[in-house]
Design a protein around this motif. Structure first.
Motif, PDB file in Angstrom:
ATOM      1  N   MET A  77       0.823  -1.199   0.000  1.00 36.98           N
ATOM      2  CA  MET A  77       0.000   0.000   0.000  1.00 36.98           C
ATOM      3  C   MET A  77       0.865   1.259   0.000  1.00 36.98           C
ATOM      4  O   MET A  77       0.524   2.224  -0.666  1.00 36.98           O
ATOM      5  CB  MET A  77      -0.926  -0.038   1.227  1.00 36.98           C
ATOM      6  N   ASP A  78       1.960   1.243   0.712  1.00 37.82           N
ATOM      7  CA  ASP A  78       2.830   2.408   0.773  1.00 37.82           C
ATOM      8  C   ASP A  78       3.474   2.707  -0.572  1.00 37.82           C
ATOM      9  O   ASP A  78       3.677   3.860  -0.913  1.00 37.82           O
ATOM     10  CB  ASP A  78       3.928   2.210   1.832  1.00 37.82           C
ATOM     11  N   MET A  79       3.805   1.694  -1.349  1.00 41.71           N
ATOM     12  CA  MET A  79       4.407   1.896  -2.660  1.00 41.71           C
ATOM     13  C   MET A  79       3.420   2.547  -3.622  1.00 41.71           C
ATOM     14  O   MET A  79       3.797   3.383  -4.432  1.00 41.71           O
ATOM     15  CB  MET A  79       4.892   0.555  -3.246  1.00 41.71           C
ATOM     16  N   LYS A  80       2.129   2.165  -3.517  1.00 41.05           N
ATOM     17  CA  LYS A  80       1.112   2.763  -4.385  1.00 41.05           C
ATOM     18  C   LYS A  80       0.937   4.239  -4.068  1.00 41.05           C
ATOM     19  O   LYS A  80       0.825   5.069  -4.979  1.00 41.05           O
ATOM     20  CB  LYS A  80      -0.220   2.028  -4.220  1.00 41.05           C
ATOM     21  N   VAL A  81       0.933   4.590  -2.807  1.00 39.69           N
ATOM     22  CA  VAL A  81       0.786   5.987  -2.395  1.00 39.69           C
ATOM     23  C   VAL A  81       1.990   6.795  -2.859  1.00 39.69           C
ATOM     24  O   VAL A  81       1.855   7.905  -3.390  1.00 39.69           O
ATOM     25  CB  VAL A  81       0.600   6.089  -0.861  1.00 39.69           C
ATOM     26  N   ALA A  82       3.185   6.245  -2.683  1.00 38.18           N
ATOM     27  CA  ALA A  82       4.401   6.936  -3.117  1.00 38.18           C
ATOM     28  C   ALA A  82       4.398   7.124  -4.627  1.00 38.18           C
ATOM     29  O   ALA A  82       4.801   8.179  -5.136  1.00 38.18           O
ATOM     30  CB  ALA A  82       5.637   6.153  -2.672  1.00 38.18           C
ATOM     31  N   PHE A  83       3.937   6.131  -5.374  1.00 32.98           N
ATOM     32  CA  PHE A  83       3.867   6.223  -6.822  1.00 32.98           C
ATOM     33  C   PHE A  83       2.881   7.303  -7.265  1.00 32.98           C
ATOM     34  O   PHE A  83       3.172   8.095  -8.163  1.00 32.98           O
ATOM     35  CB  PHE A  83       3.485   4.867  -7.425  1.00 32.98           C
ATOM     36  N   VAL A  84       1.718   7.344  -6.634  1.00 29.51           N
ATOM     37  CA  VAL A  84       0.708   8.352  -6.967  1.00 29.51           C
ATOM     38  C   VAL A  84       1.235   9.749  -6.650  1.00 29.51           C
ATOM     39  O   VAL A  84       1.066  10.683  -7.448  1.00 29.51           O
ATOM     40  CB  VAL A  84      -0.620   8.068  -6.217  1.00 29.51           C
ATOM     41  N   ILE A  85       1.904   9.916  -5.524  1.00 30.06           N
ATOM     42  CA  ILE A  85       2.463  11.224  -5.151  1.00 30.06           C
ATOM     43  C   ILE A  85       3.538  11.640  -6.160  1.00 30.06           C
ATOM     44  O   ILE A  85       3.591  12.793  -6.581  1.00 30.06           O
ATOM     45  CB  ILE A  85       3.009  11.189  -3.712  1.00 30.06           C
ATOM     46  N   ALA A  86       4.377  10.700  -6.565  1.00 19.45           N
ATOM     47  CA  ALA A  86       5.422  10.998  -7.546  1.00 19.45           C
ATOM     48  C   ALA A  86       4.804  11.409  -8.884  1.00 19.45           C
ATOM     49  O   ALA A  86       5.273  12.356  -9.529  1.00 19.45           O
ATOM     50  CB  ALA A  86       6.342   9.793  -7.730  1.00 19.45           C
ATOM     51  N   CYS A  87       3.746  10.724  -9.295  1.00 16.53           N
ATOM     52  CA  CYS A  87       3.067  11.077 -10.546  1.00 16.53           C
ATOM     53  C   CYS A  87       2.434  12.462 -10.456  1.00 16.53           C
ATOM     54  O   CYS A  87       2.519  13.252 -11.407  1.00 16.53           O
ATOM     55  CB  CYS A  87       2.011  10.032 -10.887  1.00 16.53           C
TER      56      CYS A  87
END
Length: 97
Positions: free
Chosen positions: A1-11
């Motif tokens: 879940m943390d990787m998905k949030v980090a990916f969305v924030i980076a995008c």
């Protein structure tokens, strides 16, 4: 879940950076008053930069043939430019193309 949030924030950050670069106008910060007639004859198009917009000073932005950068001219140069273009149109002056 943390990787998905980090990916969305980076995008979202990437999107924000690329969209703000396109929104920053390129403004003239100084203008030239003495532009040679030979350069004015090569003007392909021009725009007026208003001081009331995003830019601080009024300017005449000249797009010159064979020049990569536009020239920032004083707004009073517009009168000379218009006179030269009118003379070219009436065939009283041969353009240096």
């Amino acid at each position: 879940m943390d990787m998905k949030v980090a990916f969305v924030i980076a995008c979202l950050c990437t999107l924000a950076i690329t969209s703000t670069e396109a929104g920053i106008p390129k403004c003239c910060i100084t203008t030239k008053m003495d532009i040679p007639v030979s350069v004015l004859l090569k003007v392909q198009r021009w725009n007026i930069q208003q001081s009331s917009g995003a830019c601080d000073i009024p300017a005449l932005i000249l797009y010159v043939k064979e020049s990569k950068k536009p020239i920032c001219a004083h707004p009073k140069v517009k009168r000379t430019l218009m006179m030269l273009q009118r003379m070219i149109k009436q065939n009283k002056l041969k353009a240096a193309y």
